[in-house]
Design a protein around this motif. Structure first.
Motif, PDB file in Angstrom:
ATOM      1  N   UNK A 234      36.223  83.322  76.497  1.00 20.21           N
ATOM      2  CA  UNK A 234      35.352  84.055  77.418  1.00 20.21           C
ATOM      3  C   UNK A 234      34.159  83.202  77.841  1.00 20.21           C
ATOM      4  N   UNK A 235      33.570  82.481  76.908  1.00 21.54           N
ATOM      5  CA  UNK A 235      32.443  81.612  77.248  1.00 21.54           C
ATOM      6  C   UNK A 235      32.867  80.524  78.229  1.00 21.54           C
ATOM      7  N   UNK A 236      34.063  80.009  78.059  1.00 24.83           N
ATOM      8  CA  UNK A 236      34.575  79.012  79.000  1.00 24.83           C
ATOM      9  C   UNK A 236      34.758  79.582  80.387  1.00 24.83           C
ATOM     10  N   UNK A 237      35.260  80.826  80.462  1.00 26.12           N
ATOM     11  CA  UNK A 237      35.418  81.467  81.769  1.00 26.12           C
ATOM     12  C   UNK A 237      34.065  81.686  82.442  1.00 26.12           C
TER      13      UNK A 237
ATOM     14  N   UNK B 279      31.269  79.998  81.865  1.00 26.83           N
ATOM     15  CA  UNK B 279      30.704  78.700  82.235  1.00 26.83           C
ATOM     16  C   UNK B 279      31.365  78.161  83.499  1.00 26.83           C
ATOM     17  N   UNK B 280      32.665  78.355  83.643  1.00 24.17           N
ATOM     18  CA  UNK B 280      33.365  77.880  84.838  1.00 24.17           C
ATOM     19  C   UNK B 280      32.921  78.658  86.072  1.00 24.17           C
ATOM     20  N   UNK B 281      32.658  79.949  85.898  1.00 24.40           N
ATOM     21  CA  UNK B 281      32.217  80.765  87.034  1.00 24.40           C
ATOM     22  C   UNK B 281      30.795  80.407  87.447  1.00 24.40           C
ATOM     23  N   UNK B 282      29.950  80.033  86.489  1.00 20.79           N
ATOM     24  CA  UNK B 282      28.559  79.730  86.795  1.00 20.79           C
ATOM     25  C   UNK B 282      28.355  78.278  87.188  1.00 20.79           C
TER      26      UNK B 282
END
Length: 94
Positions: free
Chosen positions: A75-78, A80-83
């Protein structure tokens, strides 16, 4: 004129020779319990990610499948990728 004969029996012999060769070499040292468990988990993870992509599973399915720490990391990776956006260039001050 004689032509070289390649009969079915010769084909079967060559095929049997190929089947006798091991496809992958056996590991020199047997894996321990932790290594075997980690290998199984990585294989399951790869299969699940392929299924997720093929069937369009939701993030909730992913989080429920993996251990809690890995689900949170995913979830943190998702997030970070969105931001992640390219940095804006600042204009020179006049």
């Amino acid at each position: 004129m004689t032509s070289p004969k390649y009969d079915f029996r010769q084909f079967q012999e060559e095929l049997a020779r190929l089947e006798r060769k091991p496809a992958t070499p056996a590991p020199a040292k047997p894996l321990g319990k932790k290594a075997t468990a980690a290998l199984r988990m990585s294989i399951a993870r790869e299969e699940f990610l392929a299924l997720r992509q093929r069937h369009g599973l939701s993030v909730a399915d992913v989080v429920a499948f993996f251990p809690e720490e890995e689900g949170i990391a995913y979830l943190q990776g998702l997030i970070a990728a969105a931001q992640a956006r390219p940095r804006r260039r600042t204009s020179p001050q006049v």
